[in-house]
Enzyme design. Structure first.
Site, PDB file in Angstrom:
ATOM      1  N   ARG A   1       5.375 -24.608  -8.241  1.00  0.00           N
ATOM      2  CA  ARG A   1       4.979 -23.795  -7.096  1.00  0.00           C
ATOM      3  C   ARG A   1       4.294 -22.497  -7.517  1.00  0.00           C
ATOM      4  NH1 ARG A   1       3.480 -25.685  -3.163  1.00  0.00           N
ATOM      5  NH2 ARG A   1       1.663 -24.418  -3.676  1.00  0.00           N
TER       6      ARG A   1
ATOM      7  N   LYS B   1     -12.579  10.244   0.312  1.00  0.00           N
ATOM      8  CA  LYS B   1     -12.476   9.636   1.626  1.00  0.00           C
ATOM      9  C   LYS B   1     -12.160  10.700   2.682  1.00  0.00           C
ATOM     10  CE  LYS B   1     -10.554   5.524   1.850  1.00  0.00           C
ATOM     11  NZ  LYS B   1     -11.738   4.679   2.130  1.00  0.00           N
TER      12      LYS B   1
ATOM     13  N   ASP C   1     -19.468   4.377   6.386  1.00  0.00           N
ATOM     14  CA  ASP C   1     -18.230   3.731   6.823  1.00  0.00           C
ATOM     15  C   ASP C   1     -18.182   3.522   8.325  1.00  0.00           C
ATOM     16  OD1 ASP C   1     -15.561   2.727   6.185  1.00  0.00           O
ATOM     17  OD2 ASP C   1     -14.831   4.486   7.271  1.00  0.00           O
TER      18      ASP C   1
ATOM     19  N   LYS D   1      -8.079  -3.499  -1.198  1.00  0.00           N
ATOM     20  CA  LYS D   1      -7.203  -4.163  -0.218  1.00  0.00           C
ATOM     21  C   LYS D   1      -6.761  -5.509  -0.788  1.00  0.00           C
ATOM     22  CE  LYS D   1      -9.312  -1.794   3.710  1.00  0.00           C
ATOM     23  NZ  LYS D   1     -10.109  -1.927   4.949  1.00  0.00           N
TER      24      LYS D   1
ATOM     25  N   GLU E   1     -17.295   9.203   1.235  1.00  0.00           N
ATOM     26  CA  GLU E   1     -17.270   8.402   2.458  1.00  0.00           C
ATOM     27  C   GLU E   1     -17.807   9.243   3.621  1.00  0.00           C
ATOM     28  OE1 GLU E   1     -13.775   5.731   3.974  1.00  0.00           O
ATOM     29  OE2 GLU E   1     -13.531   7.726   4.843  1.00  0.00           O
TER      30      GLU E   1
END
Length: 284
Positions: free
Chosen positions: A101, A168, A219, A136, A198
């Site tokens: 697995r 950011k 963005d 992410k 950003e």
């Protein structure tokens, strides 16, 4: 994924995955299978796609059984069809059953990402724009998932927070503005580092450009604002489009003329590519 990466980085995460599945023993397998029994099983693809993670698949078995081996004529990046016999794994039957697995989880996840990335790259193949992944990623799976993006034909954005500068929205808020954030970053960071900022509006694009950003991330902008921003930047900085990027939007974003498109969906939303380990038989 070269031998150095496999030894230095990958083994740790594979062992952690095996520990998650084996807290004390594989009680079912140990009850049924004699520890001396040797065997083999076939790796069969159940969907068409791009395969990625064959060396990781092999290493899962070898970490529990150094005598285990995986024989295949395929390599990462190859296309496979539904029903393809990808290879055969040999070793202790206990190892084959205990590792099955975990090995499949890695292979399916990585191949799914490679497959989805390849589909996106195909949409963009006539344009100069490059496709990037993001951070992410699944916790403790980043090295595998970013490798799979490359196998699929995409490119990697920064690997982690130490790998590149990206100012950011919350960094800008903490510094009190784009110009101050860039100034502080230039004072702190080594001069060889590029600075990406950003921007969520056309006004922020102008501020980032004036502050000397090397890369401006556009963005969550609509297409009109994107187009206006790219024209305003005019090659004075590299441009990256990010936010709400789907496979369906890639062509129109490429036509706007951005240098890069970053797409979190490559790693957080790609479906797995299904494989099975079947036809186990004893060799004793």
């Amino acid at each position: 994924m070269d031998c150095v990466s496999m030894k230095v980085n990958v083994e740790y995460y594979i062992k952690a995955a095996l520990k998650e599945d084996i807290t004390s023993e594989d009680i079912t397998t140990n009850a049924i299978v004699d520890p001396k029994t040797q065997g083999c099983a076939q790796l069969i693809c159940k969907q068409a796609g791009v395969i990625a993670g064959l060396e990781v698949f092999r290493l899962v078995f070898e970490l529990l059984d150094p005598s285990a081996r995986f024989e295949t004529e395929f390599k990462d990046g190859d296309l496979v069809e539904n029903g393809t016999l990808v290879g055969t794994v040999y070793g202790s039957v206990r190892t084959l059953l205990t590792c099955e697995r975990t090995a499949l989880n890695f292979l399916q996840r990585m191949s799914g990402i490679a497959t989805y990335t390849r589909e996106c790259v195909e949409v963009m193949k006539t344009y100069k724009t490059k496709l990037l992944d993001t951070r992410k990623t699944t916790p403790n799976m980043r090295i595998f998932e970013k490798y799979a993006v490359k196998v699929g034909g995409g490119s990697n954005h920064r690997y982690n927070l130490s790998d590149g500068i990206l100012i950011k929205d919350n960094h800008i808020a903490a510094a009190g503005g784009i110009a101050e954030a860039v100034r502080l970053t230039k004072e702190y960071a080594p001069f060889v580092r590029k600075i990406e900022v950003e921007a969520e509006s056309f006004e922020m694009v102008k501020e980032a450009l004036g502050a000397g950003a090397d890369i401006i991330m556009l963005d969550n902008m609509d297409n009109d604002t994107l187009r206006k921003s790219v024209e305003r930047i005019g090659g004075k900085a590299k441009t990256e489009c990010s936010g709400n990027v789907t496979k369906e939007r890639l062509k129109e974003l490429c036509e706007i003329g951005v240098d890069y498109i970053s797409c979190g969906a490559l790693t957080h939303s790609a479906p797995i590519l299904d494989f099975s380990l079947k036809n186990l038989k004893n060799l004793d």
